[in-house]
Design an enzyme around this catalytic site. Structure first.
Site, PDB file in Angstrom:
ATOM      1  N   HIS A 102       1.053  -1.194   0.031  1.00 25.01           N
ATOM      2  CA  HIS A 102      -0.037  -0.228  -0.137  1.00 25.01           C
ATOM      3  C   HIS A 102       0.896   1.355   0.062  1.00 25.01           C
ATOM      4  CE1 HIS A 102      -3.735  -2.132   1.441  1.00 25.01           C
ATOM      5  NE2 HIS A 102      -3.477  -2.787   0.265  1.00 25.01           N
ATOM      6  N   HIS A 105       2.660   3.123   2.982  1.00 30.61           N
ATOM      7  CA  HIS A 105       3.959   1.823   3.377  1.00 30.61           C
ATOM      8  C   HIS A 105       4.786   2.334   2.431  1.00 30.61           C
ATOM      9  CE1 HIS A 105       1.784   1.212   7.447  1.00 30.61           C
ATOM     10  NE2 HIS A 105       1.049   1.345   5.962  1.00 30.61           N
ATOM     11  N   HIS A 157      -5.050  -8.573   4.885  1.00 27.76           N
ATOM     12  CA  HIS A 157      -4.996  -6.908   4.839  1.00 27.76           C
ATOM     13  C   HIS A 157      -4.635  -7.598   2.979  1.00 27.76           C
ATOM     14  CE1 HIS A 157      -4.978  -2.575   5.430  1.00 27.76           C
ATOM     15  NE2 HIS A 157      -4.006  -3.008   5.200  1.00 27.76           N
ATOM     16  N   ASP A 179      -0.224  -3.275   8.870  1.00 30.45           N
ATOM     17  CA  ASP A 179      -1.179  -3.422   9.389  1.00 30.45           C
ATOM     18  C   ASP A 179      -1.934  -4.429   9.770  1.00 30.45           C
ATOM     19  OD1 ASP A 179      -0.604  -0.659   8.779  1.00 30.45           O
ATOM     20  OD2 ASP A 179      -2.279  -0.906   6.374  1.00 30.45           O
ATOM     21  N   HIS A 218      -0.249   2.116  12.563  1.00 30.70           N
ATOM     22  CA  HIS A 218      -0.495   2.706  11.946  1.00 30.70           C
ATOM     23  C   HIS A 218      -0.644   3.609  13.931  1.00 30.70           C
ATOM     24  CE1 HIS A 218      -1.826   4.200   8.395  1.00 30.70           C
ATOM     25  NE2 HIS A 218      -1.779   2.081   7.933  1.00 30.70           N
TER      26      HIS A 218
END
Length: 302
Positions: A102, A105, A157, A179, A218
């Protein structure tokens, strides 16, 4: 919205839109303050870990082996901030450890490669990761100086998600969970299933030593704990942790790291065997419980 756009737009256009979206969100969230949290330095027996905030709620981590001054960076989405920390600490950055593909990241990988004075190895478990040089899978290992890094495949994820578990003789173990595992929470099931998240949290991460320090991707701790309290209203450990986390955030301080031991006491997604969590989900099986409470969390408003 971003997921739908990814299927319609060329990769280059989508990447630019994604970057603009995350940067706009960070500006809205942080304003002129610039950072959602104060950078902090965690000093362990053989490692220094610099907690570097990025975007609206992301964390990057600069890992330094004290014995050799060798360094690696976890998910360097803000490469200029990474290079500033490298210069200030006068360390030798040679590795990029990417948890998943993602943009928030992996989106800084290429810029960091271009700007770094050293050649960089980019580790990750997914061909979609920008700048990937070393594709890894479950059980693969390498070193940062004298510290061993074991790769833990935790698909759900994303299909190629990797957590990085760091050990050395006399060193408190550390895991970087991206994540997959958050403090008191877990990532959305974007590309996977409840079965995969159960395997990741309970059968892999949950089997690490209890004193393993957990560094996640996060700053979601307060909202995660509010959901955890919604699930288990009588859990005193959750109440205590929530009060601490709120005080940390009021001071603009990070809530990382946690520990595996603590996660087993406060994280509903690691507590799917607990009678109270199953009762809340109206389920009698851990996998069904995982599926139900993650779906509930997707729309939960604290």
């Amino acid at each position: 919205m971003l997921k739908a756009a990814s299927n319609l737009l060329p990769n280059g256009v989508f990447s630019c839109l994604t970057a603009a979206y995350f940067k706009a969100s960070a500006l809205k969230q942080n304003g002129l303050r610039g950072m959602h949290s104060t950078p902090s330095l965690i000093q362990l027996e053989k490692l220094n870990i610099q907690v570097l905030p990025a975007l609206s709620d992301n964390y990057m981590y600069l890992i330094v082996d004290k014995a050799t001054n060798q360094a690696a960076i976890i998910d360097p989405v803000a490469p200029d901030d990474v290079l500033k920390a490298v210069a200030e600490q006068q360390v030798n950055l040679t590795k990029v450890l990417t948890t998943h593909h993602h943009w928030d990241h992996a989106g800084g990988n290429l810029q960091l490669i271009q700007k770094s004075k050293n050649p960089l190895q980019v580790f990750g478990g997914d061909d979609r990761i920008d700048g990937l040089t070393n594709k890894v899978g479950h059980g693969d290992s390498f070193t940062i100086g004298e510290v061993n890094v074991e790769c833990l495949a935790t698909p759900c994820h994303t299909t190629g998600h990797i957590c990085y578990y760091l050990t050395a003789p006399g060193q408190t173990p550390v895991v970087f969970t991206g994540d997959t595992l958050f403090i008191a929470g877990c990532g959305r099931f974007f590309e996977g299933t409840a079965e995969q998240m159960y395997s990741a949290l309970v059968e892999k991460l949950g089997k690490l030593p209890d004193n393993t320090q957990v560094f996640c991707g996060h700053e979601y701790t307060v909202s995660n704990l509010k959901f955890a309290q919604h699930v288990e209203r009588d859990n005193a450990d959750i109440k205590t942790k929530l009060a601490w986390a709120m005080a940390q955030r009021e001071s603009n301080m990070p809530t990382v790291p946690g520990t595996i031991s603590e996660e087993k006491r406060i994280n509903p997604f690691m507590r799917v065997h607990a009678p109270g969590v199953q009762k809340h989900a109206s389920c009698s099986e851990p996998l069904d419980t995982m599926r139900v409470i993650r779906k509930e969390k997707d729309s939960f408003k604290a």
